[in-house]
Design a protein around this motif. Structure first.
Motif, PDB file in Angstrom:
ATOM      1  N   ALA A 176      -0.222   0.311  -9.920  1.00  0.00           N
ATOM      2  CA  ALA A 176      -0.187  -0.799  -9.024  1.00  0.00           C
ATOM      3  C   ALA A 176       0.174  -0.505  -7.901  1.00  0.00           C
ATOM      4  CB  ALA A 176       0.396  -2.208  -9.540  1.00  0.00           C
ATOM      5  N   GLY A 177       0.146   1.065  -7.384  1.00  0.00           N
ATOM      6  CA  GLY A 177       0.422   1.586  -6.056  1.00  0.00           C
ATOM      7  C   GLY A 177      -0.404   2.768  -5.652  1.00  0.00           C
ATOM      8  N   THR A 178      -0.819   2.665  -4.289  1.00  0.00           N
ATOM      9  CA  THR A 178      -1.788   3.745  -3.897  1.00  0.00           C
ATOM     10  C   THR A 178      -1.001   4.658  -3.074  1.00  0.00           C
ATOM     11  OG1 THR A 178      -2.482   2.295  -2.351  1.00  0.00           O
ATOM     12  CG2 THR A 178      -3.773   2.405  -4.271  1.00  0.00           C
ATOM     13  N   LEU A 179      -1.412   4.955  -1.703  1.00  0.00           N
ATOM     14  CA  LEU A 179      -0.982   5.800  -0.848  1.00  0.00           C
ATOM     15  C   LEU A 179      -0.952   5.010   0.445  1.00  0.00           C
ATOM     16  CD1 LEU A 179       0.562   8.879  -1.141  1.00  0.00           C
ATOM     17  CD2 LEU A 179      -2.016   9.526  -0.465  1.00  0.00           C
ATOM     18  N   GLY A 180       0.077   5.321   1.176  1.00  0.00           N
ATOM     19  CA  GLY A 180       0.065   4.725   2.752  1.00  0.00           C
ATOM     20  C   GLY A 180      -0.913   5.312   3.384  1.00  0.00           C
ATOM     21  N   ALA A 181      -1.943   4.964   4.305  1.00  0.00           N
ATOM     22  CA  ALA A 181      -2.857   5.217   4.907  1.00  0.00           C
ATOM     23  C   ALA A 181      -2.466   6.118   5.856  1.00  0.00           C
ATOM     24  CB  ALA A 181      -3.681   4.206   5.703  1.00  0.00           C
ATOM     25  N   ASN A 182      -1.196   6.114   6.332  1.00  0.00           N
ATOM     26  CA  ASN A 182      -0.670   7.114   7.030  1.00  0.00           C
ATOM     27  C   ASN A 182      -0.075   8.603   6.438  1.00  0.00           C
ATOM     28  OD1 ASN A 182       1.292   5.626   6.122  1.00  0.00           O
ATOM     29  ND2 ASN A 182       2.839   6.369   7.569  1.00  0.00           N
ATOM     30  N   VAL A 183      -0.232   8.703   5.281  1.00  0.00           N
ATOM     31  CA  VAL A 183       0.280   9.804   4.418  1.00  0.00           C
ATOM     32  C   VAL A 183      -0.705  10.982   4.347  1.00  0.00           C
ATOM     33  CG1 VAL A 183       1.681  10.304   2.355  1.00  0.00           C
ATOM     34  CG2 VAL A 183       1.965   8.212   3.283  1.00  0.00           C
ATOM     35  N   GLY A 184      -0.343  11.863   4.754  1.00  0.00           N
ATOM     36  CA  GLY A 184      -1.248  13.177   4.421  1.00  0.00           C
ATOM     37  C   GLY A 184      -1.140  13.470   2.951  1.00  0.00           C
ATOM     38  N   ASP A 201      -4.422  -8.006  -7.777  1.00  0.00           N
ATOM     39  CA  ASP A 201      -3.215  -7.812  -7.670  1.00  0.00           C
ATOM     40  C   ASP A 201      -2.663  -8.387  -5.989  1.00  0.00           C
ATOM     41  OD1 ASP A 201      -0.759  -6.557  -6.717  1.00  0.00           O
ATOM     42  OD2 ASP A 201      -1.180  -4.733  -7.475  1.00  0.00           O
ATOM     43  N   PRO A 202      -1.867  -9.475  -5.959  1.00  0.00           N
ATOM     44  CA  PRO A 202      -1.428 -10.245  -4.967  1.00  0.00           C
ATOM     45  C   PRO A 202      -0.459  -9.476  -4.186  1.00  0.00           C
ATOM     46  CG  PRO A 202      -0.265 -10.988  -7.120  1.00  0.00           C
ATOM     47  CD  PRO A 202      -1.182 -10.160  -7.237  1.00  0.00           C
ATOM     48  N   ILE A 203       0.074  -8.461  -4.535  1.00  0.00           N
ATOM     49  CA  ILE A 203       0.940  -7.422  -3.849  1.00  0.00           C
ATOM     50  C   ILE A 203       0.611  -6.367  -3.224  1.00  0.00           C
ATOM     51  CG2 ILE A 203       3.556  -6.494  -3.882  1.00  0.00           C
ATOM     52  CD1 ILE A 203       3.402  -9.591  -4.838  1.00  0.00           C
ATOM     53  N   VAL A 204      -0.328  -5.479  -4.073  1.00  0.00           N
ATOM     54  CA  VAL A 204      -0.681  -4.174  -3.350  1.00  0.00           C
ATOM     55  C   VAL A 204      -2.174  -4.570  -3.335  1.00  0.00           C
ATOM     56  CG1 VAL A 204      -1.120  -1.775  -3.657  1.00  0.00           C
ATOM     57  CG2 VAL A 204       1.010  -2.871  -4.246  1.00  0.00           C
ATOM     58  N   PRO A 205      -2.480  -4.703  -2.223  1.00  0.00           N
ATOM     59  CA  PRO A 205      -4.028  -5.292  -2.171  1.00  0.00           C
ATOM     60  C   PRO A 205      -5.108  -4.320  -2.871  1.00  0.00           C
ATOM     61  CG  PRO A 205      -3.508  -4.852   0.003  1.00  0.00           C
ATOM     62  CD  PRO A 205      -2.114  -4.812  -0.841  1.00  0.00           C
ATOM     63  N   PHE A 206      -5.863  -4.481  -3.782  1.00  0.00           N
ATOM     64  CA  PHE A 206      -6.701  -3.803  -4.415  1.00  0.00           C
ATOM     65  C   PHE A 206      -7.817  -3.262  -3.470  1.00  0.00           C
ATOM     66  CE2 PHE A 206     -10.614  -2.940  -6.852  1.00  0.00           C
ATOM     67  CZ  PHE A 206     -10.326  -1.863  -8.010  1.00  0.00           C
ATOM     68  N   GLY A 207      -8.298  -3.884  -2.524  1.00  0.00           N
ATOM     69  CA  GLY A 207      -9.092  -3.636  -1.557  1.00  0.00           C
ATOM     70  C   GLY A 207      -8.403  -2.742  -0.294  1.00  0.00           C
ATOM     71  N   GLY A 208      -7.279  -2.407  -0.443  1.00  0.00           N
ATOM     72  CA  GLY A 208      -6.338  -1.760   0.764  1.00  0.00           C
ATOM     73  C   GLY A 208      -6.238  -2.644   1.892  1.00  0.00           C
ATOM     74  N   GLY A 209      -5.777  -2.112   3.077  1.00  0.00           N
ATOM     75  CA  GLY A 209      -5.229  -2.681   4.079  1.00  0.00           C
ATOM     76  C   GLY A 209      -3.809  -2.993   4.341  1.00  0.00           C
ATOM     77  N   SER A 222      -7.218   1.612  -0.309  1.00  0.00           N
ATOM     78  CA  SER A 222      -7.559   0.722  -1.607  1.00  0.00           C
ATOM     79  C   SER A 222      -7.653   1.659  -2.926  1.00  0.00           C
ATOM     80  CB  SER A 222      -8.826   0.138  -1.406  1.00  0.00           C
ATOM     81  OG  SER A 222      -9.805   1.339  -1.481  1.00  0.00           O
ATOM     82  N   ALA A 223      -7.753   0.928  -4.054  1.00  0.00           N
ATOM     83  CA  ALA A 223      -7.514   1.586  -5.283  1.00  0.00           C
ATOM     84  C   ALA A 223      -8.721   2.588  -5.251  1.00  0.00           C
ATOM     85  CB  ALA A 223      -7.763   0.763  -6.452  1.00  0.00           C
ATOM     86  N   ALA A 224     -10.091   2.193  -5.024  1.00  0.00           N
ATOM     87  CA  ALA A 224     -11.097   3.256  -4.918  1.00  0.00           C
ATOM     88  C   ALA A 224     -10.977   4.307  -4.026  1.00  0.00           C
ATOM     89  CB  ALA A 224     -12.449   2.276  -4.495  1.00  0.00           C
ATOM     90  N   GLU A 225     -10.423   3.896  -2.920  1.00  0.00           N
ATOM     91  CA  GLU A 225     -10.173   5.163  -1.625  1.00  0.00           C
ATOM     92  C   GLU A 225      -8.971   6.037  -2.323  1.00  0.00           C
ATOM     93  OE1 GLU A 225     -10.722   3.048   2.588  1.00  0.00           O
ATOM     94  OE2 GLU A 225      -8.704   2.627   1.300  1.00  0.00           O
ATOM     95  N   LEU A 226      -8.292   5.554  -3.004  1.00  0.00           N
ATOM     96  CA  LEU A 226      -7.212   6.603  -3.689  1.00  0.00           C
ATOM     97  C   LEU A 226      -7.832   7.505  -4.665  1.00  0.00           C
ATOM     98  CD1 LEU A 226      -5.118   6.875  -6.252  1.00  0.00           C
ATOM     99  CD2 LEU A 226      -4.237   7.732  -3.937  1.00  0.00           C
ATOM    100  N   VAL A 227      -8.683   6.693  -5.615  1.00  0.00           N
ATOM    101  CA  VAL A 227      -9.135   7.607  -6.544  1.00  0.00           C
ATOM    102  C   VAL A 227     -10.241   8.391  -5.950  1.00  0.00           C
ATOM    103  CG1 VAL A 227     -10.780   7.257  -8.619  1.00  0.00           C
ATOM    104  CG2 VAL A 227      -8.995   5.650  -8.450  1.00  0.00           C
ATOM    105  N   ASP A 228     -11.110   8.081  -5.062  1.00  0.00           N
ATOM    106  CA  ASP A 228     -11.963   8.916  -4.314  1.00  0.00           C
ATOM    107  C   ASP A 228     -11.226  10.215  -3.540  1.00  0.00           C
ATOM    108  OD1 ASP A 228     -14.248   7.592  -5.088  1.00  0.00           O
ATOM    109  OD2 ASP A 228     -14.525   6.408  -3.239  1.00  0.00           O
ATOM    110  N   ARG A 229     -10.294   9.741  -3.057  1.00  0.00           N
ATOM    111  CA  ARG A 229      -9.453  10.890  -2.490  1.00  0.00           C
ATOM    112  C   ARG A 229      -8.857  12.047  -3.449  1.00  0.00           C
ATOM    113  NH1 ARG A 229      -4.952  10.316   2.010  1.00  0.00           N
ATOM    114  NH2 ARG A 229      -6.641   9.343   3.174  1.00  0.00           N
TER     115      ARG A 229
END
Length: 314
Positions: A176-184, A201-209, A222-229
């Motif tokens: 239930a936590g991904t990565l900041g969009a600004n974090v390299g 998830d109403p706290i950490v948006p599954f779709g990111g943003g 987003s969860a998918a972006e984190l996994v794809d990264r």
């Protein structure tokens, strides 16, 4: 919400941890630590700042088979995380040690800039690295069997640890936590990842943003972006068909996607929980579903992450 969560967890800690007897075994190198078992109050000086943590060592005379760093959510403590995830008993069954560090202001400097320690320039990567170095040295823990997991803010921190110190962490299991969009994220080598996220998830948006958390707002992957990264960083090339876990009647459906084998024998596994909320799968229900979404009963995140770690050493 964080206050309510903390109050509830504190009651759990009282029941599960206070007065727990230490397991028999060899004395630790620290005078305050006592025999092997749950060490409820320990500290380390890092950069002139006293940092605290809880440590649990497996029973018996043998050295621990590995080490898991288990990171709490914002507003909680290491003791709360130990109680919520029941990781002590899971680690014992596998002969692992588990450590529960405490974040400054009950949060982490995970790079998003949305916490007190982030804004104060706290070096939590350095703190956790120093703590791990001390533990693996003092307890002869294999350095190729060091792992990290965490919930919410703790998951953001686990991802950052893998990005910054891939030389130290063989695998991570963020919940239930991904990565900041600004974090390299430029890991020095591949890291195996078991990522667990609820689509509702109403706290950490599954779709990111934009995420509005305890310390303020931030923009997250987003969860998918984190996994794809992580798929890209680990050189995963396959596209598996989702495997649906048996239904348990909790209103959620879990799909497991396994990308691997990837570079250097790593794997990336995505546990996508349809309708799942902001919870640690398999843990007691902490807050009403109206606040955090549906609890997830289809699998136990503690058991699953430990099994993943045990098979993903370097």
């Amino acid at each position: 919400m964080a206050g309510t969560w903390t109050t509830w967890i504190s009651r759990v800690v009282t029941c599960l941890l206070v007065g727990a007897s230490a397991a028999p075994g060899v004395a630790t190198p620290w005078a305050h630590a006592g025999p092997l078992g749950h060490i409820p109050a320990a500290q380390i000086d890092f950069g002139g700042m006293i940092r605290t943590y809880q440590l649990h060592l497996p029973p018996g005379p043998d050295k621990p088979a590995g080490l898991v760093v288990n990171l709490h959510a914002a507003g909680l403590t290491g003791a709360d995380q130990a109680a919520l995830t029941h990781y002590d008993s899971v680690a014992d069954a596998h002969g692992f040690a588990v450590v529960y560090p405490d974040g400054i202001d009950r949060s982490w400097a995970d790079g998003r800039g949305a916490s007190v320690p982030d804004r104060q320039g706290v070096d939590d990567v350095g703190f956790i690295t120093t703590l791990v170095d001390r533990l693996v040295t003092d307890f002869a823990i294999p350095r190729d069997r060091v792992f990290a997991t965490g919930l919410s803010a703790g998951a953001f921190m686990a991802n950052r640890l893998a990005c910054d110190r891939a030389d130290l962490f063989s695998a991570i299991a963020p919940v239930a936590g991904t990565l900041g969009a600004n974090v390299g994220c430029r890991p020095s080598q591949p890291v195996s990842v078991l990522a667990m996220y609820g689509t509702a998830d109403p706290i950490v948006p599954f779709g990111g943003g934009v995420m509005n958390g305890r310390g303020g707002s931030s923009t997250v992957l987003s969860a998918a972006e984190l996994v794809d990264r992580w798929r890209g960083l680990d050189g995963c090339t396959n596209n598996p068909v989702p495997e649906t876990l048996p239904a348990v009647g909790d209103g959620t459906t879990t799909e497991r996607l396994t990308y691997g084998p990837c570079a250097a024998g790593t794997d990336v596994v995505f546990m996508r929980v349809v309708n799942g909320g902001h919870t640690w799968p398999g843990a007691p229900e902490v807050l009403p579903a109206q606040q955090v979404g549906l609890p997830i009963r289809g699998f136990d995140a503690s058991q699953l992450s430990m099994q993943f770690f045990e098979t993903h050493e370097r």
